[in-house]
Design a protein around this motif. Sequence first.
Motif, short mmCIF file in Angstrom:
data_model
loop_
_atom_site.label_atom_id
_atom_site.label_comp_id
_atom_site.label_asym_id
_atom_site.label_seq_id
_atom_site.Cartn_x
_atom_site.Cartn_y
_atom_site.Cartn_z
N GLN A 158 34.85 32.28 26.75
CA GLN A 158 35.55 32.48 28.02
C GLN A 158 34.62 32.24 29.19
OE1 GLN A 158 36.82 36.54 29.45
NE2 GLN A 158 38.85 35.72 29.02
N ARG A 159 33.38 32.68 29.09
CA ARG A 159 32.41 32.47 30.16
C ARG A 159 32.12 30.98 30.38
NH1 ARG A 159 30.52 37.08 33.23
NH2 ARG A 159 31.38 38.84 32.09
N ILE A 160 31.99 30.24 29.29
CA ILE A 160 31.76 28.79 29.41
C ILE A 160 32.95 28.14 30.11
CG2 ILE A 160 31.47 26.61 28.17
CD1 ILE A 160 30.03 28.10 25.98
N ARG A 161 34.16 28.51 29.68
CA ARG A 161 35.37 27.92 30.25
C ARG A 161 35.51 28.23 31.75
NH1 ARG A 161 39.77 29.33 25.42
NH2 ARG A 161 39.26 27.53 24.08
N ILE A 162 35.25 29.48 32.11
CA ILE A 162 35.40 29.87 33.52
C ILE A 162 34.32 29.21 34.38
CG2 ILE A 162 35.38 31.79 35.15
CD1 ILE A 162 37.95 31.47 33.38
N LEU A 221 37.27 36.73 42.44
CA LEU A 221 38.07 36.00 43.41
C LEU A 221 39.19 35.25 42.68
CD1 LEU A 221 35.21 34.31 45.47
CD2 LEU A 221 36.71 36.11 46.33
N THR A 222 40.29 35.00 43.36
CA THR A 222 41.29 34.11 42.79
C THR A 222 40.74 32.69 42.84
OG1 THR A 222 42.35 33.67 44.92
CG2 THR A 222 43.17 35.57 43.64
N PRO A 223 41.24 31.77 42.03
CA PRO A 223 40.76 30.39 42.09
C PRO A 223 40.88 29.77 43.49
CG PRO A 223 42.03 30.73 40.10
CD PRO A 223 42.19 31.98 40.91
N ARG A 267 43.96 32.18 34.99
CA ARG A 267 43.84 32.73 36.33
C ARG A 267 43.36 34.20 36.28
NH1 ARG A 267 46.15 30.47 40.58
NH2 ARG A 267 47.65 29.38 39.25
N LYS A 268 43.93 34.95 35.33
CA LYS A 268 43.57 36.36 35.17
C LYS A 268 42.10 36.49 34.75
CE LYS A 268 45.07 40.56 32.77
NZ LYS A 268 46.05 41.12 31.79
N ALA A 269 41.68 35.66 33.79
CA ALA A 269 40.29 35.69 33.33
C ALA A 269 39.34 35.28 34.45
CB ALA A 269 40.12 34.77 32.13
N PHE A 270 39.73 34.28 35.22
CA PHE A 270 38.91 33.79 36.33
C PHE A 270 38.68 34.91 37.34
CE2 PHE A 270 37.82 31.76 40.26
CZ PHE A 270 37.15 30.60 39.91
N GLN A 271 39.74 35.59 37.72
CA GLN A 271 39.63 36.64 38.73
C GLN A 271 38.81 37.82 38.21
OE1 GLN A 271 43.28 37.51 40.69
NE2 GLN A 271 42.37 38.98 42.10
N LYS A 272 38.96 38.14 36.93
CA LYS A 272 38.21 39.25 36.34
C LYS A 272 36.71 38.97 36.35
CE LYS A 272 37.69 41.93 32.07
NZ LYS A 272 38.14 42.09 30.67
N PRO A 318 15.84 49.28 29.40
CA PRO A 318 17.11 49.28 28.64
C PRO A 318 18.04 50.45 28.97
CG PRO A 318 15.25 49.87 27.23
CD PRO A 318 14.67 49.38 28.51
N GLN A 319 17.51 51.56 29.46
CA GLN A 319 18.34 52.73 29.75
C GLN A 319 18.88 52.75 31.19
OE1 GLN A 319 19.07 54.64 27.13
NE2 GLN A 319 17.71 53.25 26.00
N GLN A 320 18.43 51.80 32.00
CA GLN A 320 18.82 51.80 33.41
C GLN A 320 20.24 51.26 33.59
OE1 GLN A 320 17.08 52.66 36.51
NE2 GLN A 320 19.23 52.43 37.09
N ALA A 321 21.10 52.02 34.27
CA ALA A 321 22.46 51.55 34.57
C ALA A 321 22.37 50.41 35.58
CB ALA A 321 23.30 52.69 35.14
N MET A 322 23.02 49.29 35.26
CA MET A 322 22.88 48.07 36.06
C MET A 322 24.22 47.37 36.21
SD MET A 322 20.99 45.78 37.62
CE MET A 322 19.46 46.65 37.33
N ASP A 323 24.53 46.89 37.40
CA ASP A 323 25.75 46.11 37.64
C ASP A 323 25.41 44.98 38.58
OD1 ASP A 323 28.22 45.03 38.09
OD2 ASP A 323 29.16 46.86 38.81
N THR A 324 25.10 43.80 38.01
CA THR A 324 24.70 42.67 38.84
C THR A 324 25.88 41.91 39.44
OG1 THR A 324 24.52 41.28 36.86
CG2 THR A 324 22.50 42.32 37.66
N SER A 325 27.10 42.41 39.22
CA SER A 325 28.24 41.81 39.91
C SER A 325 28.26 42.24 41.38
CB SER A 325 29.56 42.20 39.23
OG SER A 325 29.87 43.57 39.47
N LYS A 326 27.53 43.30 41.68
CA LYS A 326 27.52 43.86 43.03
C LYS A 326 26.37 43.29 43.86
CE LYS A 326 30.87 46.96 42.43
NZ LYS A 326 31.23 46.68 41.04
N ILE A 327 26.66 42.97 45.12
CA ILE A 327 25.62 42.56 46.06
C ILE A 327 24.78 43.77 46.44
CG2 ILE A 327 25.23 41.92 48.48
CD1 ILE A 327 25.70 39.46 47.03
N LEU A 328 25.43 44.93 46.61
CA LEU A 328 24.72 46.11 47.07
C LEU A 328 25.32 47.37 46.46
CD1 LEU A 328 23.24 46.78 50.50
CD2 LEU A 328 24.83 48.48 49.61
N ILE A 329 24.46 48.29 46.04
CA ILE A 329 24.90 49.58 45.51
C ILE A 329 24.13 50.68 46.22
CG2 ILE A 329 25.03 51.09 43.48
CD1 ILE A 329 25.23 48.62 41.73
#
Length: 314
Positions: free
Chosen positions: A256-260, A299-301, A290-295, A133-144
């Motif tokens: 928002q996640r379901i919609r995107i 990527l843009t749609p 479009r803004k929510a999608f890219q965030k 639980p204390q580990q900093a994690m960012d799974t949006s990244k392929i590589l860190i």
Amino acid sequence: MKHYQIAVLAYPHSLLSAVYGFAETFELANEACKETGLEIRITTHILHEADLKKDLDTQSHYHAVLLPPSLHKASYSEKNTDINDFLIAQHQQGAILCSACAGAFFLAYTGLTDKRQMTTHWALEGLFKERFPQQAMDTSKILINQGDVISAGGMMSWMDLAMELVQVLTNANIVRQLGKTLVIDTGKREQRYYQQFQPNFDHGDAAILTVQHYLQGHFAELQRTESMAALAKLTPRTFLRRFAKCTGFNPNEYLQRIRIQTACDALEQTTLSFESIALQVGYEDVGSCRKAFQKIMGLTPSAFRQRFVSPSPH
């Protein structure tokens, strides 16, 4: 001539294509170094569990230690003492610790990554956060790359990890040559391009589950906190607290996640314009969608569709 010694841990149920792929990638990097006259060579040592104690006894030193992905949860769900001791000893001697996919669990067990940000496969994020639980994690990244710790995300991210280590040990020119030889894209990617939203339904809170099931069928409609709380038969304050605890999101973020995710599916599976898709998933303002999608997707749609949809044959 500079020689680098790399250890690849072939622990039980590790992905063998990655284990031997690392070795083959570094051999190709050696060939590229020879062709360009770069005085660097990389030697790969594939180590099994039985080798680790022997290496500890002989105090073998490696410049980097690589942990490949795994095919079975059992292999990384508990701390492996031999691997743990080996990793700590190598890190103390200056080795760069590297993981791909589930290999991140082995690094986190050591406690050496507490002050480092890491990534792992996006589908393992829940289990990883539960375990660390204390580990900093960012799974949006392929590589860190955190200098002494390098982690990569998806199952095939071992290739990204191998290329990153080649970059660290040689130079960008060798990486470009290697990319051409292997016919792979050496440009930067992000794991969120490939991520799919998978709601957590296995949390045991029946009231919140009722709302989640409702939202799956009514995500395109306007949803108010009061009405969702009433559906759950909870006060709004209690509902918000329990919903966030069970899902990891507040209701608006969850919706928002379901919609995107639905928009992603439509971009891949239909030829509808993004404007039409945005309206279908519940956005009155296409610009907001479009803004929510890219965030969320990074990527843009149009870029998403271009990346994941094959062009129709003429």
